[in-house]
Design a protein around this motif. Structure first.
Motif, PDB file in Angstrom:
ATOM      1  N   ASP A  71       3.853   5.212  11.145  1.00  0.00           N
ATOM      2  CA  ASP A  71       3.615   4.675  12.490  1.00  0.00           C
ATOM      3  C   ASP A  71       3.105   3.233  12.458  1.00  0.00           C
ATOM      4  O   ASP A  71       2.782   2.658  13.506  1.00  0.00           O
ATOM      5  CB  ASP A  71       2.624   5.560  13.252  1.00  0.00           C
ATOM      6  N   GLY A  72       3.009   2.634  11.231  1.00  0.00           N
ATOM      7  CA  GLY A  72       2.577   1.238  11.124  1.00  0.00           C
ATOM      8  C   GLY A  72       1.092   1.027  11.241  1.00  0.00           C
ATOM      9  O   GLY A  72       0.638  -0.120  11.355  1.00  0.00           O
ATOM     10  N   SER A  73       0.343   2.105  11.204  1.00  0.00           N
ATOM     11  CA  SER A  73      -1.123   1.958  11.289  1.00  0.00           C
ATOM     12  C   SER A  73      -1.714   1.587   9.919  1.00  0.00           C
ATOM     13  O   SER A  73      -1.078   1.765   8.870  1.00  0.00           O
ATOM     14  CB  SER A  73      -1.747   3.265  11.794  1.00  0.00           C
ATOM     15  N   ARG A  74      -2.903   1.087   9.954  1.00  0.00           N
ATOM     16  CA  ARG A  74      -3.596   0.674   8.727  1.00  0.00           C
ATOM     17  C   ARG A  74      -3.998   1.914   7.939  1.00  0.00           C
ATOM     18  O   ARG A  74      -4.528   2.881   8.493  1.00  0.00           O
ATOM     19  CB  ARG A  74      -4.843  -0.154   9.093  1.00  0.00           C
ATOM     20  N   ARG A  75      -3.773   1.842   6.615  1.00  0.00           N
ATOM     21  CA  ARG A  75      -4.125   2.973   5.772  1.00  0.00           C
ATOM     22  C   ARG A  75      -4.702   2.488   4.445  1.00  0.00           C
ATOM     23  O   ARG A  75      -4.446   1.346   4.009  1.00  0.00           O
ATOM     24  CB  ARG A  75      -2.900   3.839   5.515  1.00  0.00           C
ATOM     25  N   PHE A  76      -5.449   3.344   3.790  1.00  0.00           N
ATOM     26  CA  PHE A  76      -6.014   3.030   2.484  1.00  0.00           C
ATOM     27  C   PHE A  76      -4.921   3.179   1.426  1.00  0.00           C
ATOM     28  O   PHE A  76      -4.203   4.184   1.382  1.00  0.00           O
ATOM     29  CB  PHE A  76      -7.183   3.969   2.187  1.00  0.00           C
ATOM     30  N   ALA A  77      -4.812   2.180   0.522  1.00  0.00           N
ATOM     31  CA  ALA A  77      -3.745   2.187  -0.476  1.00  0.00           C
ATOM     32  C   ALA A  77      -4.265   2.252  -1.907  1.00  0.00           C
ATOM     33  O   ALA A  77      -3.676   2.939  -2.748  1.00  0.00           O
ATOM     34  CB  ALA A  77      -2.867   0.958  -0.314  1.00  0.00           C
ATOM     35  N   ASP A  78      -5.386   1.554  -2.241  1.00  0.00           N
ATOM     36  CA  ASP A  78      -5.846   1.494  -3.634  1.00  0.00           C
ATOM     37  C   ASP A  78      -7.273   0.956  -3.682  1.00  0.00           C
ATOM     38  O   ASP A  78      -7.773   0.381  -2.690  1.00  0.00           O
ATOM     39  CB  ASP A  78      -4.913   0.586  -4.451  1.00  0.00           C
ATOM     40  N   THR A  79      -7.875   1.153  -4.823  1.00  0.00           N
ATOM     41  CA  THR A  79      -9.196   0.566  -5.065  1.00  0.00           C
ATOM     42  C   THR A  79      -9.286   0.144  -6.520  1.00  0.00           C
ATOM     43  O   THR A  79      -8.764   0.841  -7.408  1.00  0.00           O
ATOM     44  CB  THR A  79     -10.330   1.553  -4.736  1.00  0.00           C
ATOM     45  N   LYS A  80      -9.928  -0.986  -6.767  1.00  0.00           N
ATOM     46  CA  LYS A  80     -10.077  -1.497  -8.129  1.00  0.00           C
ATOM     47  C   LYS A  80     -11.476  -2.095  -8.293  1.00  0.00           C
ATOM     48  O   LYS A  80     -12.060  -2.618  -7.343  1.00  0.00           O
ATOM     49  CB  LYS A  80      -9.002  -2.534  -8.457  1.00  0.00           C
TER      50      LYS A  80
END
Length: 288
Positions: A120-129
């Motif tokens: 839906d094009g909403s912001r989402r969490f992808a990764d952490t470093k």
């Protein structure tokens, strides 16, 4: 011829002696004048008076006495009065005592990555470093430009990592930018423009700060987080742009901790203006 007997001869000698004595007496008495005055008096025309024969009167001026061994007179030597030039300037106090300080240490950085690749094009969490990087903190006198002075207790520059490294962070409390020497109406003005990014407060070693203006509108964003970007959004399989990409740190980012003469311990937390990155780090350094 008549010859004298011995007695006559003695008598003649007596007469001769008497005559000689009488002659000598006459010579001695020739010094006396007829009126009985003595020839021993001063000769006529002499100016000597009775006053000259009087004993000398005491001198009216005190004679100068030169002592053979003059005594040493001890005089008190006044203590020198210190001048203002000899006054040792007092040491700066408060935040001014930190001007010119530099701290070196390490920072532990964590970056959370977000994207807009959901269905839906909403912001989402992808990764952490997480990264560990060398870091430096420089404190200086508040900057001045364009007739204005930074209102912070000191000018702050915190650099975590090298600018080209992923996860590198730079915080600037202020900067001086060069603009046009004329305003929009053509009037002359100071080309130096003071840009203040952070509001800082320091009290007895405790530091707190908040980023209030990133100055992205003036295209002079200096508070940055470096992070690689995808060649194609939402296609990590196609690779990333080399060298990373500086993202402007957003308004509301905070910096808190302790800064003293010998050490600094700070913690920061914030995000980037594009909403793709959130970060936090802890810095520990010692004065160099």
């Amino acid at each position: 011829m008549t010859f004298l007997s011995g007695a006559g001869v003695r008598c003649a000698r007596a007469v001769v002696a008497a005559g000689v004595c009488a002659g000598l007496l006459g010579v001695l008495l020739t010094g006396c004048s007829a009126d009985g005055s003595s020839n021993s008096a001063e000769p006529e025309g002499s100016s000597t008076s009775a006053a000259d024969n009087a004993p000398p009167s005491p001198a009216t001026t005190e004679p100068t006495v030169v002592p053979t061994d003059s005594p040493t007179v001890e005089t008190a030597t006044p203590s020198p009065v210190p001048s203002t030039a000899d006054t040792v300037p007092s040491e700066p106090t408060g935040a001014a005592a930190l001007w010119g300080k530099q701290y070196s240490g390490t920072a532990q950085v964590t970056v959370d990555v977000y994207d807009y690749c959901s269905a839906d094009g909403s912001r989402r969490f992808a990764d952490t470093k997480t990264y560990s990087m060398n870091a430096t903190l420089d404190l200086a006198r508040p900057r001045t430009g364009g007739g204005e002075t930074e209102t912070n207790p000191f000018s702050l520059l915190l650099a975590v990592g090298q600018p080209s490294e992923a996860g590198a962070v730079s915080f600037w409390s202020s900067a001086v930018s060069t603009g046009s020497s004329q305003d929009l109406a053509g009037n002359p003005r100071d080309p130096n423009l003071l840009l203040t990014y952070w509001e800082l407060a320091w009290d007895d070693g405790e530091l707190s700060g908040r980023l209030t203006d990133p100055h992205t509108e003036q295209a002079v964003a200096l508070n940055l987080l470096n992070w690689p970007s995808l060649l194609v959004p939402c296609r990590s399989d196609l690779g990333e742009l080399p060298g990373g990409y500086p993202h402007a740190v957003a308004e509301g980012t905070t910096l808190d901790g302790e800064v003293e003469g010998g050490s600094a311990n700070l913690a920061a937390q914030g995000s980037t203006g594009d909403g793709q990155l959130e970060f936090r780090f802890e810095f520990a350094g010692a004065s160099t």
